[in-house]
Design a protein around this motif. Structure first.
Motif: not given
Length: 221
Positions: A1-30
């Motif tokens: 159970m603990e391993k699964n929780i860690i995997r889920i947390v890592k998944l959510i963090i990874g997707l949030f980080v990815y979204a930050v990168g996407v918005v950075m490229t959008i806000n580059a205005n190029l």
């Protein structure tokens, strides 16, 4: 159970980080990335946010993946729903600065691609499946016998053309991301010693099969 929780947390963090990168490229205005050109065009036509357009496109591609026979994981579903949501949160609240020049715009694109690379590493490494768009690339590679690079190029070219016709923005940034996205991701993966091909994914179909076997076992007893 603990391993699964860690995997889920890592998944959510990874997707949030990815979204930050996407918005950075959008806000580059190029100019937007190939997929975001499509998302922006679609969002303007049916009057929804860019994040909502991303979710809608991801949903349709997930359905297409399933029809073509590509196994999907729980991460595929979470990816479909969360990246667009995170993008809207970041953009509506102006949490990522906007570039106002060529140099700062190019810098934001490069940094955004690096951030996306690390986000991709975090969420793919949990082994719960890949994103809808990556899944489409994989299954088309299997079905057509063409290279990953060929299928990726065709898919993204199609996204750019349709998105542009719908009113999406293209520019020098679109070209930069199309050519540098892959190499930068590869460089990022090297810094964390990550090999995508070594990840053993667990797919939803396996969980369904496991539950069926459990039910049969209980009925037999």
């Amino acid at each position: 159970m603990e391993k699964n929780i860690i995997r889920i947390v890592k998944l959510i963090i990874g997707l949030f980080v990815y979204a930050v990168g996407v918005v950075m490229t959008i806000n580059a205005n190029l100019g937007l990335s190939p997929w975001d050109v499509f998302h922006q065009g679609l969002s303007g036509v049916i009057n929804i946010t860019l994040g909502q357009a991303s979710i809608a496109v991801a949903f349709l591609i997930t359905v297409l993946d399933i029809v073509l026979g590509q196994p999907i994981g729980w991460a595929t579903i979470v990816n479909m729903l969360s990246i667009g949501t995170f993008m809207d949160i970041l953009m509506i609240n102006n949490l990522i600065p906007t570039a106002n020049g060529l140099f700062t715009g190019l810098l934001m694109i490069l940094l955004g691609l690096i951030v996306q690379g690390y986000g991709c590493w975090l969420y793919v490494n949990v082994g719960l499946g890949v994103g809808p768009r990556d899944g489409l690339m994989v299954i088309l590679t299997k079905r057509t016998g063409k290279t990953v690079r060929f299928n990726k190029s065709v898919i993204e070219l199609g996204a750019v053309i349709i998105g542009y016709l719908l009113g999406g923005s293209i520019g020098i940034g679109t070209v930069v991301m199309a050519f540098l996205g892959g190499p930068i991701f590869q460089l990022v993966f090297k810094t964390v010693n990550f090999n995508v091909e070594e990840v053993n994914h667990r797919f939803i179909q396996e969980d369904i099969r496991f539950l069926k076997e459990k039910l049969k076992s209980k009925e037999a007893n």
